[in-house]
Motif scaffolding. Structure first.
Motif, PDB file in Angstrom:
ATOM      1  N   ALA A   1     141.833  66.425  37.059  1.00  0.00           N
ATOM      2  CA  ALA A   1     142.696  67.418  37.694  1.00  0.00           C
ATOM      3  C   ALA A   1     143.527  66.789  38.797  1.00  0.00           C
ATOM      4  O   ALA A   1     144.734  67.060  38.928  1.00  0.00           O
ATOM      5  CB  ALA A   1     141.840  68.554  38.246  1.00  0.00           C
ATOM      6  N   MET A   2     142.912  65.926  39.604  1.00  0.00           N
ATOM      7  CA  MET A   2     143.634  65.274  40.698  1.00  0.00           C
ATOM      8  C   MET A   2     144.763  64.408  40.171  1.00  0.00           C
ATOM      9  O   MET A   2     145.878  64.415  40.708  1.00  0.00           O
ATOM     10  CB  MET A   2     142.670  64.435  41.534  1.00  0.00           C
ATOM     11  CG  MET A   2     141.667  65.244  42.345  1.00  0.00           C
ATOM     12  SD  MET A   2     140.486  64.203  43.236  1.00  0.00           S
ATOM     13  CE  MET A   2     141.591  63.255  44.293  1.00  0.00           C
ATOM     14  N   GLN A   3     144.495  63.644  39.104  1.00  0.00           N
ATOM     15  CA  GLN A   3     145.522  62.751  38.570  1.00  0.00           C
ATOM     16  C   GLN A   3     146.655  63.520  37.896  1.00  0.00           C
ATOM     17  O   GLN A   3     147.796  63.055  37.874  1.00  0.00           O
ATOM     18  CB  GLN A   3     144.883  61.765  37.591  1.00  0.00           C
ATOM     19  CG  GLN A   3     143.948  60.766  38.255  1.00  0.00           C
ATOM     20  CD  GLN A   3     143.455  59.692  37.301  1.00  0.00           C
ATOM     21  OE1 GLN A   3     144.090  59.399  36.290  1.00  0.00           O
ATOM     22  NE2 GLN A   3     142.312  59.091  37.619  1.00  0.00           N
ATOM     23  N   LEU A   4     146.332  64.689  37.349  1.00  0.00           N
ATOM     24  CA  LEU A   4     147.347  65.486  36.665  1.00  0.00           C
ATOM     25  C   LEU A   4     148.069  66.452  37.601  1.00  0.00           C
ATOM     26  O   LEU A   4     149.076  67.050  37.214  1.00  0.00           O
ATOM     27  CB  LEU A   4     146.702  66.275  35.522  1.00  0.00           C
ATOM     28  CG  LEU A   4     146.190  65.457  34.331  1.00  0.00           C
ATOM     29  CD1 LEU A   4     145.345  66.334  33.420  1.00  0.00           C
ATOM     30  CD2 LEU A   4     147.346  64.840  33.556  1.00  0.00           C
ATOM     31  N   GLY A   5     147.540  66.625  38.813  1.00  0.00           N
ATOM     32  CA  GLY A   5     148.139  67.573  39.738  1.00  0.00           C
ATOM     33  C   GLY A   5     147.760  69.005  39.459  1.00  0.00           C
ATOM     34  O   GLY A   5     148.476  69.938  39.860  1.00  0.00           O
ATOM     35  N   TYR A   6     146.606  69.208  38.774  1.00  0.00           N
ATOM     36  CA  TYR A   6     146.099  70.538  38.481  1.00  0.00           C
ATOM     37  C   TYR A   6     144.900  70.836  39.379  1.00  0.00           C
ATOM     38  O   TYR A   6     144.355  69.958  40.041  1.00  0.00           O
ATOM     39  CB  TYR A   6     145.641  70.656  37.022  1.00  0.00           C
ATOM     40  CG  TYR A   6     146.717  70.545  35.972  1.00  0.00           C
ATOM     41  CD1 TYR A   6     148.070  70.485  36.301  1.00  0.00           C
ATOM     42  CD2 TYR A   6     146.376  70.505  34.625  1.00  0.00           C
ATOM     43  CE1 TYR A   6     149.048  70.398  35.325  1.00  0.00           C
ATOM     44  CE2 TYR A   6     147.346  70.413  33.637  1.00  0.00           C
ATOM     45  CZ  TYR A   6     148.682  70.352  33.994  1.00  0.00           C
ATOM     46  OH  TYR A   6     149.640  70.255  33.018  1.00  0.00           O
ATOM     47  N   THR A   7     144.462  72.107  39.355  1.00  0.00           N
ATOM     48  CA  THR A   7     143.180  72.445  39.952  1.00  0.00           C
ATOM     49  C   THR A   7     142.091  72.195  38.916  1.00  0.00           C
ATOM     50  O   THR A   7     142.360  72.148  37.705  1.00  0.00           O
ATOM     51  CB  THR A   7     143.130  73.918  40.370  1.00  0.00           C
ATOM     52  OG1 THR A   7     143.259  74.749  39.200  1.00  0.00           O
ATOM     53  CG2 THR A   7     144.244  74.237  41.363  1.00  0.00           C
ATOM     54  N   GLN A   8     140.845  72.024  39.375  1.00  0.00           N
ATOM     55  CA  GLN A   8     139.762  71.819  38.417  1.00  0.00           C
ATOM     56  C   GLN A   8     139.598  73.037  37.515  1.00  0.00           C
ATOM     57  O   GLN A   8     139.353  72.900  36.318  1.00  0.00           O
ATOM     58  CB  GLN A   8     138.447  71.533  39.143  1.00  0.00           C
ATOM     59  CG  GLN A   8     137.290  71.291  38.169  1.00  0.00           C
ATOM     60  CD  GLN A   8     135.997  70.936  38.870  1.00  0.00           C
ATOM     61  OE1 GLN A   8     136.007  70.521  40.012  1.00  0.00           O
ATOM     62  NE2 GLN A   8     134.888  71.094  38.171  1.00  0.00           N
ATOM     63  N   SER A   9     139.741  74.227  38.100  1.00  0.00           N
ATOM     64  CA  SER A   9     139.606  75.439  37.282  1.00  0.00           C
ATOM     65  C   SER A   9     140.711  75.500  36.231  1.00  0.00           C
ATOM     66  O   SER A   9     140.488  75.971  35.111  1.00  0.00           O
ATOM     67  CB  SER A   9     139.636  76.683  38.164  1.00  0.00           C
ATOM     68  OG  SER A   9     140.865  76.764  38.886  1.00  0.00           O
ATOM     69  N   GLY A  10     141.907  74.991  36.588  1.00  0.00           N
ATOM     70  CA  GLY A  10     142.997  74.964  35.620  1.00  0.00           C
ATOM     71  C   GLY A  10     142.704  74.038  34.458  1.00  0.00           C
ATOM     72  O   GLY A  10     142.960  74.373  33.291  1.00  0.00           O
ATOM     73  N   VAL A  11     142.151  72.846  34.764  1.00  0.00           N
ATOM     74  CA  VAL A  11     141.774  71.905  33.708  1.00  0.00           C
ATOM     75  C   VAL A  11     140.684  72.505  32.833  1.00  0.00           C
ATOM     76  O   VAL A  11     140.727  72.411  31.598  1.00  0.00           O
ATOM     77  CB  VAL A  11     141.316  70.563  34.325  1.00  0.00           C
ATOM     78  CG1 VAL A  11     140.623  69.699  33.277  1.00  0.00           C
ATOM     79  CG2 VAL A  11     142.503  69.830  34.921  1.00  0.00           C
ATOM     80  N   THR A  12     139.692  73.115  33.451  1.00  0.00           N
ATOM     81  CA  THR A  12     138.604  73.742  32.692  1.00  0.00           C
ATOM     82  C   THR A  12     139.146  74.829  31.765  1.00  0.00           C
ATOM     83  O   THR A  12     138.747  74.933  30.594  1.00  0.00           O
ATOM     84  CB  THR A  12     137.567  74.342  33.649  1.00  0.00           C
ATOM     85  OG1 THR A  12     137.038  73.304  34.480  1.00  0.00           O
ATOM     86  CG2 THR A  12     136.438  75.009  32.882  1.00  0.00           C
TER      87      THR A  12
END
Length: 295
Positions: free
Chosen positions: A22-33
Protein backbone atom coordinates in the motif's frame (compact mmCIF):
# COMPACT_ATOMS: atom_id res chain seq x y z
CA UNK A 1 -10.64 -7.57 -15.51
CA UNK A 2 -9.16 -4.24 -14.40
CA UNK A 3 -5.39 -4.39 -14.84
CA UNK A 4 -4.98 -2.08 -11.85
CA UNK A 5 -6.18 -4.94 -9.65
CA UNK A 6 -3.39 -7.09 -11.06
CA UNK A 7 -0.86 -4.34 -10.29
CA UNK A 8 -1.97 -4.38 -6.65
CA UNK A 9 -1.81 -8.16 -6.43
CA UNK A 10 1.68 -8.32 -7.94
CA UNK A 11 2.95 -5.61 -5.63
CA UNK A 12 1.51 -7.45 -2.61
CA UNK A 13 3.17 -10.71 -3.72
CA UNK A 14 6.52 -9.04 -4.37
CA UNK A 15 6.46 -7.16 -1.05
CA UNK A 16 5.04 -10.09 0.93
CA UNK A 17 3.14 -7.54 2.97
CA UNK A 18 -0.05 -5.56 2.34
CA UNK A 19 1.11 -2.53 4.31
CA UNK A 20 4.36 -2.20 2.33
CA UNK A 21 2.47 -2.74 -0.92
CA UNK A 22 0.00 0.00 0.00
CA UNK A 23 2.81 2.42 0.87
CA UNK A 24 4.62 1.82 -2.42
CA UNK A 25 1.42 2.18 -4.43
CA UNK A 26 0.17 5.23 -2.55
CA UNK A 27 -2.94 3.41 -1.29
CA UNK A 28 -4.29 2.74 2.18
CA UNK A 29 -3.95 -0.81 3.50
CA UNK A 30 -7.73 -1.13 3.61
CA UNK A 31 -7.83 -0.04 -0.03
CA UNK A 32 -5.33 -2.72 -1.04
CA UNK A 33 -7.24 -5.33 0.95
CA UNK A 34 -10.49 -4.31 -0.72
CA UNK A 35 -8.97 -4.54 -4.22
CA UNK A 36 -7.52 -8.00 -3.57
CA UNK A 37 -10.80 -9.21 -2.05
CA UNK A 38 -12.62 -8.05 -5.19
CA UNK A 39 -10.05 -9.78 -7.38
CA UNK A 40 -10.48 -13.03 -5.46
CA UNK A 41 -14.25 -12.73 -5.92
CA UNK A 42 -13.68 -12.30 -9.66
CA UNK A 43 -11.54 -15.44 -9.77
CA UNK A 44 -13.79 -17.43 -7.46
CA UNK A 45 -10.98 -18.65 -5.19
CA UNK A 46 -8.44 -17.23 -2.72
CA UNK A 47 -5.17 -15.95 -4.18
CA UNK A 48 -3.33 -15.05 -0.98
CA UNK A 49 -2.73 -16.51 2.45
CA UNK A 50 -2.89 -13.75 5.06
CA UNK A 51 -1.02 -14.08 8.36
CA UNK A 52 0.43 -11.74 10.96
CA UNK A 53 3.80 -12.11 9.22
CA UNK A 54 2.53 -11.05 5.81
CA UNK A 55 0.97 -12.59 2.72
CA UNK A 56 1.92 -15.46 0.42
CA UNK A 57 0.35 -17.08 -2.60
CA UNK A 58 -2.09 -19.95 -2.26
CA UNK A 59 -1.51 -22.97 -4.49
CA UNK A 60 -4.19 -21.67 -6.86
CA UNK A 61 -2.54 -18.27 -6.74
CA UNK A 62 0.78 -19.82 -7.75
CA UNK A 63 -0.89 -21.38 -10.79
CA UNK A 64 -2.34 -18.14 -12.12
CA UNK A 65 0.47 -15.74 -11.14
CA UNK A 66 2.69 -16.40 -14.22
CA UNK A 67 -0.31 -15.77 -16.48
CA UNK A 68 -1.13 -12.54 -14.66
CA UNK A 69 2.47 -11.36 -14.99
CA UNK A 70 2.44 -12.21 -18.70
CA UNK A 71 -0.81 -10.29 -19.20
CA UNK A 72 0.74 -7.25 -17.53
CA UNK A 73 3.84 -7.56 -19.70
CA UNK A 74 1.70 -7.74 -22.84
CA UNK A 75 -0.27 -4.69 -21.74
CA UNK A 76 3.00 -2.81 -21.17
CA UNK A 77 4.32 -3.96 -24.55
CA UNK A 78 1.14 -2.74 -26.28
CA UNK A 79 1.50 0.68 -24.66
CA UNK A 80 5.13 0.87 -25.73
CA UNK A 81 4.22 0.01 -29.33
CA UNK A 82 1.55 2.72 -29.32
CA UNK A 83 4.11 5.21 -28.02
CA UNK A 84 6.61 4.19 -30.71
CA UNK A 85 4.05 4.81 -33.43
CA UNK A 86 3.67 8.28 -31.98
CA UNK A 87 7.45 8.73 -31.93
CA UNK A 88 7.94 8.26 -28.17
CA UNK A 89 10.26 5.67 -26.58
CA UNK A 90 8.71 4.89 -23.20
CA UNK A 91 8.05 2.03 -20.81
CA UNK A 92 9.68 0.24 -17.92
CA UNK A 93 12.11 -2.65 -17.47
CA UNK A 94 12.96 -4.74 -14.44
CA UNK A 95 16.55 -6.04 -14.42
CA UNK A 96 17.76 -8.95 -12.29
CA UNK A 97 21.46 -9.01 -11.47
CA UNK A 98 24.31 -10.11 -9.22
CA UNK A 99 25.61 -7.36 -6.92
CA UNK A 100 29.03 -7.45 -8.63
CA UNK A 101 27.43 -6.92 -12.05
CA UNK A 102 25.23 -4.15 -10.61
CA UNK A 103 28.41 -2.49 -9.37
CA UNK A 104 30.77 -2.91 -12.31
CA UNK A 105 28.60 -3.25 -15.44
CA UNK A 106 25.20 -1.68 -14.99
CA UNK A 107 26.20 1.91 -14.14
CA UNK A 108 27.93 2.27 -17.53
CA UNK A 109 24.98 0.70 -19.34
CA UNK A 110 22.37 2.72 -17.46
CA UNK A 111 24.22 5.97 -18.06
CA UNK A 112 24.22 5.45 -21.83
CA UNK A 113 20.67 4.08 -21.82
CA UNK A 114 19.30 7.02 -19.84
CA UNK A 115 20.86 9.48 -22.27
CA UNK A 116 19.23 7.73 -25.23
CA UNK A 117 15.87 6.85 -23.67
CA UNK A 118 15.06 9.18 -20.76
CA UNK A 119 11.39 8.10 -20.70
CA UNK A 120 12.12 4.42 -20.01
CA UNK A 121 12.26 3.56 -16.32
CA UNK A 122 14.59 0.81 -15.03
CA UNK A 123 14.30 -1.14 -11.77
CA UNK A 124 17.09 -3.43 -10.54
CA UNK A 125 16.62 -6.46 -8.29
CA UNK A 126 19.65 -8.34 -6.94
CA UNK A 127 19.76 -12.02 -6.05
CA UNK A 128 21.56 -15.34 -6.41
CA UNK A 129 21.52 -17.45 -9.56
CA UNK A 130 18.68 -19.55 -8.11
CA UNK A 131 16.56 -16.48 -7.36
CA UNK A 132 17.31 -14.81 -10.68
CA UNK A 133 16.39 -17.89 -12.71
CA UNK A 134 13.11 -18.19 -10.80
CA UNK A 135 12.32 -14.49 -11.22
CA UNK A 136 12.97 -14.65 -14.96
CA UNK A 137 10.90 -17.80 -15.37
CA UNK A 138 7.88 -16.31 -13.61
CA UNK A 139 8.24 -12.89 -15.24
CA UNK A 140 9.13 -10.93 -12.12
CA UNK A 141 12.15 -9.56 -14.03
CA UNK A 142 12.46 -8.91 -17.76
CA UNK A 143 16.21 -9.29 -18.26
CA UNK A 144 18.77 -11.10 -16.09
CA UNK A 145 22.51 -10.66 -15.78
CA UNK A 146 23.98 -13.79 -14.21
CA UNK A 147 26.00 -16.96 -14.74
CA UNK A 148 24.84 -18.59 -17.97
CA UNK A 149 24.23 -22.33 -17.94
CA UNK A 150 23.45 -24.74 -20.76
CA UNK A 151 20.32 -25.99 -18.99
CA UNK A 152 18.78 -22.51 -18.80
CA UNK A 153 15.98 -22.46 -21.36
CA UNK A 154 16.33 -18.75 -22.11
CA UNK A 155 17.68 -16.67 -24.96
CA UNK A 156 21.20 -15.86 -23.78
CA UNK A 157 24.01 -13.50 -24.76
CA UNK A 158 27.44 -14.22 -23.29
CA UNK A 159 29.31 -11.08 -22.24
CA UNK A 160 32.54 -12.42 -20.71
CA UNK A 161 34.35 -15.33 -19.08
CA UNK A 162 35.02 -14.39 -15.46
CA UNK A 163 38.00 -16.26 -14.00
CA UNK A 164 38.08 -17.58 -10.46
CA UNK A 165 41.03 -16.46 -8.36
CA UNK A 166 42.54 -17.81 -5.17
CA UNK A 167 42.89 -15.20 -2.46
CA UNK A 168 45.04 -15.35 0.65
CA UNK A 169 46.71 -12.95 3.11
CA UNK A 170 49.81 -11.08 2.02
CA UNK A 171 52.95 -12.97 2.94
CA UNK A 172 51.22 -16.35 2.68
CA UNK A 173 53.44 -19.19 1.32
CA UNK A 174 51.12 -19.59 -1.68
CA UNK A 175 52.30 -16.18 -2.84
CA UNK A 176 55.52 -17.67 -4.17
CA UNK A 177 53.55 -19.43 -6.93
CA UNK A 178 52.45 -17.72 -10.14
CA UNK A 179 49.32 -19.87 -10.13
CA UNK A 180 47.81 -22.39 -7.71
CA UNK A 181 45.91 -25.65 -8.03
CA UNK A 182 42.79 -26.73 -6.18
CA UNK A 183 44.84 -29.48 -4.55
CA UNK A 184 47.17 -26.85 -3.05
CA UNK A 185 44.21 -24.85 -1.75
CA UNK A 186 42.33 -27.69 -0.12
CA UNK A 187 45.16 -28.14 2.39
CA UNK A 188 44.49 -24.67 3.82
CA UNK A 189 41.74 -23.43 6.16
CA UNK A 190 39.03 -22.40 3.72
CA UNK A 191 36.45 -19.61 3.93
CA UNK A 192 33.33 -20.35 1.91
CA UNK A 193 31.19 -17.61 0.43
CA UNK A 194 27.54 -18.63 0.59
CA UNK A 195 24.57 -16.81 -0.88
CA UNK A 196 21.79 -15.64 1.43
CA UNK A 197 19.92 -18.81 0.41
CA UNK A 198 22.65 -20.94 1.99
CA UNK A 199 24.59 -22.10 -1.06
CA UNK A 200 26.81 -20.97 -3.90
CA UNK A 201 26.07 -22.65 -7.21
CA UNK A 202 29.16 -21.38 -9.02
CA UNK A 203 31.72 -22.04 -6.28
CA UNK A 204 30.13 -25.38 -5.50
CA UNK A 205 30.78 -26.52 -9.06
CA UNK A 206 34.39 -25.35 -8.87
CA UNK A 207 35.05 -27.33 -5.70
CA UNK A 208 33.38 -30.43 -7.13
CA UNK A 209 35.90 -30.60 -9.97
CA UNK A 210 38.25 -32.47 -7.65
CA UNK A 211 36.54 -34.98 -5.37
CA UNK A 212 38.56 -34.05 -2.31
CA UNK A 213 37.70 -32.88 1.17
CA UNK A 214 37.89 -29.16 1.85
CA UNK A 215 38.85 -27.76 5.23
CA UNK A 216 35.96 -25.27 5.48
CA UNK A 217 36.46 -23.29 8.69
CA UNK A 218 34.18 -20.30 8.12
CA UNK A 219 31.40 -19.29 5.79
CA UNK A 220 29.60 -16.02 5.09
CA UNK A 221 26.89 -14.78 2.76
CA UNK A 222 28.66 -11.42 2.36
CA UNK A 223 31.60 -11.12 -0.04
CA UNK A 224 33.18 -8.19 1.84
CA UNK A 225 33.18 -10.31 5.01
CA UNK A 226 34.96 -13.19 3.25
CA UNK A 227 37.63 -10.82 1.93
CA UNK A 228 38.07 -9.28 5.37
CA UNK A 229 38.46 -12.71 7.01
CA UNK A 230 41.13 -13.64 4.48
CA UNK A 231 42.85 -10.32 5.12
CA UNK A 232 42.92 -11.15 8.84
CA UNK A 233 44.60 -14.55 8.36
CA UNK A 234 41.52 -16.66 9.08
CA UNK A 235 41.95 -18.71 5.91
CA UNK A 236 42.03 -18.61 2.14
CA UNK A 237 39.19 -18.56 -0.38
CA UNK A 238 38.20 -18.66 -4.04
CA UNK A 239 36.18 -15.85 -5.60
CA UNK A 240 35.40 -14.60 -9.11
CA UNK A 241 37.62 -11.83 -10.44
CA UNK A 242 34.67 -9.50 -11.00
CA UNK A 243 33.67 -9.73 -7.32
CA UNK A 244 37.22 -8.83 -6.27
CA UNK A 245 37.50 -5.91 -8.68
CA UNK A 246 37.93 -2.60 -6.88
CA UNK A 247 38.65 -4.07 -3.45
CA UNK A 248 41.60 -2.26 -1.87
CA UNK A 249 42.41 -5.01 0.64
CA UNK A 250 45.61 -6.38 2.13
CA UNK A 251 45.36 -9.67 0.24
CA UNK A 252 47.03 -11.42 -2.66
CA UNK A 253 45.38 -13.23 -5.53
CA UNK A 254 46.59 -15.88 -7.94
CA UNK A 255 44.95 -17.51 -10.96
CA UNK A 256 43.92 -21.14 -10.77
CA UNK A 257 45.55 -23.85 -12.86
CA UNK A 258 43.79 -25.20 -14.76
CA UNK A 259 41.85 -22.00 -15.38
CA UNK A 260 38.26 -22.12 -14.17
CA UNK A 261 35.75 -19.59 -15.52
CA UNK A 262 32.11 -18.76 -15.16
CA UNK A 263 30.17 -17.52 -18.20
CA UNK A 264 28.54 -14.18 -17.44
CA UNK A 265 25.94 -12.59 -19.65
CA UNK A 266 22.33 -11.58 -20.00
CA UNK A 267 19.21 -13.63 -20.64
CA UNK A 268 15.57 -13.06 -21.52
CA UNK A 269 12.76 -15.52 -21.89
CA UNK A 270 12.41 -14.67 -25.58
CA UNK A 271 14.20 -12.02 -27.62
CA UNK A 272 11.53 -12.31 -30.30
CA UNK A 273 8.75 -11.48 -27.84
CA UNK A 274 10.71 -8.83 -25.92
CA UNK A 275 9.10 -5.42 -25.53
CA UNK A 276 10.50 -2.43 -27.43
CA UNK A 277 12.04 -1.10 -24.20
CA UNK A 278 13.73 -4.45 -23.53
CA UNK A 279 15.11 -4.63 -27.07
CA UNK A 280 16.55 -1.15 -26.72
CA UNK A 281 18.16 -2.01 -23.40
CA UNK A 282 19.68 -5.23 -24.77
CA UNK A 283 21.10 -3.33 -27.75
CA UNK A 284 22.57 -0.68 -25.45
CA UNK A 285 24.02 -3.26 -23.04
CA UNK A 286 25.69 -5.33 -25.74
CA UNK A 287 27.07 -2.20 -27.40
CA UNK A 288 28.64 -1.08 -24.12
CA UNK A 289 29.80 -4.42 -22.73
CA UNK A 290 30.75 -6.54 -25.74
CA UNK A 291 33.83 -6.00 -27.90
CA UNK A 292 32.75 -4.18 -31.04
CA UNK A 293 33.49 -7.23 -33.17
CA UNK A 294 31.03 -9.31 -31.12
CA UNK A 295 28.20 -6.84 -30.39
Amino acid sequence: MDNRKFDVLLKAVDCGNLTRAAMQLGYTQSGVTHIINNLEQDFGFPLLHRTNRGVSLTEDGKRVLPIIREMQKLDERLQQEKDLIQGIASGSICIGSFSSISTHWLPRVLSAFQRQYPNINVEILEGSTTSLVHWLQEGKVDICFFTLRDDHLFDKIEIMRDSYLALFPKGHPLGKHEAVTLDMLRREPFIMYRTPEGGNEDLGEVMEIEKTAWNIRFSSNYDYAVISMVENNLGISIMPELVLKGHDSDIETRPLRPVINRRLGLAVRSRRDASPAMKRFIACATDILLPKSEA
